[in-house]
Enzyme design. Structure first.
Site, mmCIF file in Angstrom:
data_model
loop_
_atom_site.group_PDB
_atom_site.id
_atom_site.type_symbol
_atom_site.label_atom_id
_atom_site.label_comp_id
_atom_site.label_asym_id
_atom_site.label_seq_id
_atom_site.Cartn_x
_atom_site.Cartn_y
_atom_site.Cartn_z
ATOM 1 N N ASP A 54 -1.423 6.717 6.063
ATOM 2 C CA ASP A 54 -1.317 5.394 6.521
ATOM 3 C C ASP A 54 -2.180 4.949 7.652
ATOM 4 O OD1 ASP A 54 -0.655 2.759 6.372
ATOM 5 O OD2 ASP A 54 1.207 2.911 7.080
ATOM 6 N N THR A 75 -5.924 -1.118 6.993
ATOM 7 C CA THR A 75 -5.877 -2.760 7.163
ATOM 8 C C THR A 75 -7.507 -3.095 7.486
ATOM 9 O OG1 THR A 75 -4.879 -2.379 9.316
ATOM 10 C CG2 THR A 75 -3.561 -2.879 7.400
ATOM 11 N N LYS A 131 0.868 -1.297 0.114
ATOM 12 C CA LYS A 131 0.123 -0.032 0.058
ATOM 13 C C LYS A 131 0.878 1.095 0.013
ATOM 14 C CE LYS A 131 -2.358 -1.520 3.454
ATOM 15 N NZ LYS A 131 -1.884 -2.792 3.561
ATOM 16 N N THR A 132 1.883 1.406 0.877
ATOM 17 C CA THR A 132 2.684 2.354 0.856
ATOM 18 C C THR A 132 3.486 2.597 -0.495
ATOM 19 O OG1 THR A 132 3.075 2.154 3.362
ATOM 20 C CG2 THR A 132 4.659 3.530 2.161
ATOM 21 N N ARG A 143 6.360 -8.008 1.796
ATOM 22 C CA ARG A 143 7.250 -7.488 2.882
ATOM 23 C C ARG A 143 7.932 -8.723 3.942
ATOM 24 N NH1 ARG A 143 4.086 -4.053 7.013
ATOM 25 N NH2 ARG A 143 4.021 -2.629 5.327
#
Length: 354
Positions: free
Chosen positions: A123, A172, A78-79, A231
């Site tokens: 975020d 999330t 997402k980032t 990640r």
């Protein structure tokens, strides 16, 4: 020093003696692993196509792109996608987070300092204060905010026009966003977990940037243990790199045997279970006969907070079929008994058990 394809000096970490310099190189690694464009981004093909259309249309019409909401589990990019939105449109990027915006004044300070066309990334946007959320409604729709000046009966509302901007929110838990806020996003992207083939592509790219020689079988072994999350894949690859440097004499190469040895050292098994995952499952299987067992009882038994068990551990265990949630508590599945090599119920759960 060697240079990655993104122009970032990687260097040889073994030769570093200055801790500050070592930290800088590790940060450079993190930056190098992030894709810079949608073309470099691996996976999420549907979302990439939707974003490409949205950004291209905005460029053709010479306007700021619509506000974007990125929803999905942690670690799926997402980032990175927020950074790509800014990079693809050649726009500046401002980054913040929901927990950091606890007052309407915090948000007003950020919004009033934006330049035309800037991308604002928030975020964990669902964790913003309610007063800030309400201010954001007007800012997203009309590019203005109302600031209260004074107190009591003499207080007045002063409208402040904002520069056109694109808000990219990441969450999330999209269900925690109030409907008025969620409806103001022009596009909502739902990110899905990666399959092993996509993760192998992520790992191959990262290995090249880290100058790690690794074969296809070794990449597949890592891909099968990283929970469908890039990640985690990159993190495990770095631990494999460290193991190869230490036990391979600095040769900078890794095979499947070194991968298995490294992941065993770091307590990551063939399904991707870590120490806490196994502690939870072994507690259910051995202490409670496979369940059902309540969340609070389970948390006390493994010495962790119940929120950690529910938000971090359980989703993965349920997704891979080792655990089931029932009204009476958590229950281990027959697959869990087989995976841990224990004798237990072999019959699948019936509808009456759920």
């Amino acid at each position: 020093m060697s240079t990655s394809e993104n122009g970032i000096d990687l260097g040889d970490i073994v030769e570093l003696t200055n801790p500050a310099l070592e930290s800088d190189v590790e940060l450079a690694f993190e930056g190098a692993l992030r894709p810079r464009s949608l073309g470099e981004f691996v996976g999420q093909s549907k979302v990439r196509g939707q974003l490409q259309l949205l950004l291209t249309a905005a460029t053709m019409q010479q306007r700021t792109p619509d506000h974007i909401l990125l929803a999905g589990p942690p670690g799926l990019g997402k980032t990175t996608l927020a950074m790509i939105v800014a990079h693809e449109g050649d726009r500046p990027l401002r980054m913040s987070s929901g927990p950091a915006i606890q007052h309407a004044g915090d948000l007003a300070a950020v919004l009033s300092s934006l330049v035309p066309g800037e991308v604002l990334f928030i975020d964990e946007i669902h964790r913003m204060a309610r007063s800030a959320e309400e201010m954001l409604y007007l800012a997203m729709e009309d590019f203005r905010i109302d600031i209260m000046v004074g107190k009591g009966a003499g207080a007045t509302s002063v409208p402040l026009d904002l520069a056109p901007f694109t808000l990219v929110g990441a969450t999330t838990r999209s269900g925690l966003l109030p409907n008025p806020l969620r409806d103001r996003f022009g596009f909502t992207a739902h990110l899905e977990f990666y399959d092993e083939a996509e993760l192998e592509q992520v790992l191959a790219r990262a290995a090249q940037l880290l100058e790690l020689t690794i074969d296809r079988e070794a990449l597949a072994e890592i891909a099968g243990r990283c929970r469908g999350t890039p990640r985690i894949a990159n993190r495990l690859l770095r631990r494999v790199r460290d193991y190869a440097l230490v036990h391979g004499g600095g040769a900078g190469g890794a095979d499947v045997h070194s991968v298995m040895a490294a992941l065993e050292l770091y307590d990551v098994d063939a399904l991707g279970l870590d120490r806490l995952d196994r502690a939870v499952m072994e507690t259910i299987l051995t202490r409670f006969g496979g369940g059902p067992v309540g969340l609070n009882t389970l948390a006390v038994s493994v010495g962790e907070e119940s929120e950690t068990i529910e938000a971090v551990v359980e989703p993965f265990l349920v997704r891979i079929g080792l655990l089931t949630r029932t009204p009476r508590g958590r229950v281990a599945t027959p697959q869990a008994w087989r995976h841990f090599g224990l004798s237990g119920p072999e019959a699948a759960l019936t509808l009456d058990d759920l």
